[in-house]
Design an enzyme around this catalytic site. Structure first.
Site, PDB file in Angstrom:
ATOM      1  N   HIS A  47      -8.101   8.876   0.255  1.00  0.00           N
ATOM      2  CA  HIS A  47      -7.082   8.066  -0.006  1.00  0.00           C
ATOM      3  C   HIS A  47      -5.814   7.906  -0.041  1.00  0.00           C
ATOM      4  O   HIS A  47      -5.324   7.106   0.536  1.00  0.00           O
ATOM      5  CB  HIS A  47      -7.256   8.938  -2.400  1.00  0.00           C
ATOM      6  CG  HIS A  47      -6.533   7.931  -3.063  1.00  0.00           C
ATOM      7  ND1 HIS A  47      -5.035   8.061  -3.328  1.00  0.00           N
ATOM      8  CD2 HIS A  47      -6.356   6.365  -3.252  1.00  0.00           C
ATOM      9  CE1 HIS A  47      -5.113   7.098  -3.637  1.00  0.00           C
ATOM     10  NE2 HIS A  47      -5.387   6.020  -3.823  1.00  0.00           N
ATOM     11  N   GLU A  50      -5.864   6.425   3.940  1.00  0.00           N
ATOM     12  CA  GLU A  50      -5.122   4.967   2.912  1.00  0.00           C
ATOM     13  C   GLU A  50      -4.195   3.976   3.071  1.00  0.00           C
ATOM     14  O   GLU A  50      -3.904   3.901   3.681  1.00  0.00           O
ATOM     15  CB  GLU A  50      -7.000   4.508   1.977  1.00  0.00           C
ATOM     16  CG  GLU A  50      -6.926   3.235   1.624  1.00  0.00           C
ATOM     17  CD  GLU A  50      -6.819   3.113  -0.273  1.00  0.00           C
ATOM     18  OE1 GLU A  50      -5.596   2.737  -0.269  1.00  0.00           O
ATOM     19  OE2 GLU A  50      -7.540   3.586  -0.521  1.00  0.00           O
ATOM     20  N   HIS A  51      -3.809   4.988   1.853  1.00  0.00           N
ATOM     21  CA  HIS A  51      -2.573   4.333   1.744  1.00  0.00           C
ATOM     22  C   HIS A  51      -1.694   4.034   3.038  1.00  0.00           C
ATOM     23  O   HIS A  51      -0.640   3.598   3.507  1.00  0.00           O
ATOM     24  CB  HIS A  51      -1.677   5.710   0.367  1.00  0.00           C
ATOM     25  CG  HIS A  51      -1.930   6.016  -0.709  1.00  0.00           C
ATOM     26  ND1 HIS A  51      -0.751   4.995  -1.681  1.00  0.00           N
ATOM     27  CD2 HIS A  51      -3.177   5.351  -1.651  1.00  0.00           C
ATOM     28  CE1 HIS A  51      -1.570   4.669  -2.413  1.00  0.00           C
ATOM     29  NE2 HIS A  51      -2.947   4.233  -2.415  1.00  0.00           N
ATOM     30  N   GLU A 127       0.445   8.012  -9.967  1.00  0.00           N
ATOM     31  CA  GLU A 127      -0.569   7.663  -9.972  1.00  0.00           C
ATOM     32  C   GLU A 127      -1.559   8.787 -10.422  1.00  0.00           C
ATOM     33  O   GLU A 127      -2.172   7.689 -11.282  1.00  0.00           O
ATOM     34  CB  GLU A 127      -1.339   7.153  -8.458  1.00  0.00           C
ATOM     35  CG  GLU A 127      -2.644   6.369  -8.646  1.00  0.00           C
ATOM     36  CD  GLU A 127      -2.800   5.585  -7.617  1.00  0.00           C
ATOM     37  OE1 GLU A 127      -4.075   5.019  -7.144  1.00  0.00           O
ATOM     38  OE2 GLU A 127      -2.461   5.918  -6.239  1.00  0.00           O
TER      39      GLU A 127
END
Length: 430
Positions: A47, A50-51, A127
């Protein structure tokens, strides 16, 4: 289905669906690597990568990536799931070469600058905190963790604060090199696109991408089940009752999808009618089935007040038991119609079409036509669904609850009730 598929010399699969009436194109690169491909000390790195893909390359800064695509009115984004990571965009037809260039740029030349990394780690920590503070999100994370205890497939995609803060730029580069290879990737476009032109443009930018990787196949998933309860002083209790589901490739996958719709897929579903409309026990109740490449999970989610928990659970268990005794033909026909309508409506979105084609190519190695999907659904019978229900709901459950859950029946009582004759439901007690 007007889908064309080509394979480049390095093994990269390129597919298009031409929709000539559209003035735009939805495109993306899908990688067969997600959170379950992480080792234990890499929890959350897929993840984070991906950022970070949007935080600068050798020729574009993070701002330039954003402005280049938005200067032509386009959109760009990415998403990480349990088994895949996707980088996608949507632009007008004439701007397709630019979108291909940007997507290729972030896949081949991302810098993972340490200063940018530190900032993005801080963003992801927020997040993670937001997910923890949102009970209806947190309960799903605890649900998969309980169902697949101590396995990558059950871990949250976001990672933990400790793991996310620990990652370095070399680790991101290393994960990318191990997991991202042409043989594990598909590039798909849907909309006003010409196949040969698209293949040529992708070949120019990704034709030299590494063919193979050193990636090790993820560990085979093993459903465990169990019980998790977290007491919080909230207005509602978030509760999920789950069971081992079916993988994409097995015979009962589509039957499980349809069963979830019959039980809790809409306002006419059994759970909605009995739990909400007839008894008023909660505002939200629905069923779902998630398939993975080697397993799946079936669940019922409900949000209810403290005073209604004691009555709610026996009602839900009763509906699950009834499904093992009888499914009506009208219910099956309605669920099939819902499934078909959902597929047809998604075909009106080029982004949905591109995503669906990519998923099919990664899972099955080929696109699946609407006719074939309908044939699979038409083969379902009420007897088969009732048999599936009886088998599904007699397996070890997963019970997950967050909120004022003191009145929730003990796990053993819930498990015993699922395996007992229906009159046992009246005896279910805290």
């Amino acid at each position: 289905m007007n889908v064309e598929v080509s394979r480049l010399s390095n093994g990269l699969t390129v597919a298009t669906e031409t929709l000539p009436h559209l003035e735009s194109v939805a495109l993306g690169v899908w990688v067969k690597s997600g959170s379950r491909n992480e080792s234990e000390n890499e929890h959350g790195i897929a993840h984070l990568l991906e950022h970070m893909a949007f935080k600068g390359t050798g020729k574009r800064s993070a701002l330039q990536i954003a402005t280049d695509i938005e200067d032509v009115g386009g959109e760009i984004n990415a998403a990480t799931s349990v088994e895949t990571t996707a980088f996608y965009a949507r632009v007008l037809n004439d701007d397709l070469p630019l979108a291909i260039d940007i997507l290729a740029d972030i896949l081949t030349d991302s810098k993972f600058d340490p200063a940018e990394l530190e900032r993005e780690q801080h963003v992801i920590l927020q997040e993670i905190g937001a997910a923890h503070d949102t009970p209806d999100d947190a309960v799903f994370d605890r649900f998969t963790e309980t169902a697949f205890r101590h396995q990558a497939v059950g871990r949250s995609i976001l990672g933990t604060p400790d793991t996310v803060e620990s990652f370095t730029s070399p680790q991101l580069h290393g994960f990318l090199e191990r997991q991202y290879g042409a043989e594990r990737m598909v590039v798909v476009a849907a909309g006003g696109v010409k196949h040969d032109d698209f293949v040529r443009q992708v070949e120019e930018r990704l034709g030299a991408y590494r063919e193979k990787t050193e990636a090790v196949a993820p560990q085979y998933a093993h459903y465990v089940g169990g019980d998790y309860r977290e007491h919080r002083e909230l207005m509602d209790a978030q509760i999920i009752l789950g069971f081992e589901g079916r993988a994409y490739h097995v015979r009962d996958f589509y039957a499980s999808q349809v069963l979830s719709m019959i039980l809790g897929g809409g306002m006419s579903s059994r759970l909605f009618q009995e739990v909400r409309e007839q008894r008023g026990l909660c505002y939200s109740v629905y069923a779902f089935h998630w398939g993975f490449s080697d397993t799946g999970i079936f669940g019922v989610h409900a949000a209810t007040g403290r005073s209604d928990i004691e009555e709610l659970i026996p009602v839900i268990l009763g509906e699950l038991q009834k499904a093992g005794e009888r499914i009506d033909q009208a219910e099956l026909d309605r669920a099939r119609a819902q499934y078909r309508a959902g597929l047809m409506m998604s075909r009106e979105s080029p982004a949905s079409r591109a995503s669906q084609i990519a998923r099919q190519l990664l899972l099955y190695g080929r696109p699946i036509s609407m006719e074939e999907l309908m044939d699979r659904l038409s083969g379902l019978t009420v007897e088969r669904l009732a048999d599936l229900s009886a088998r599904l709901f007699s397996s070890k459950p997963t019970v997950t609850a967050i909120g004022p859950v003191g009145a929730l029946a003990p796990f053993g009582s819930i498990q015993d009730t699922l395996n007992a004759p229906r009159p046992m439901l009246r005896k279910l007690a805290v």
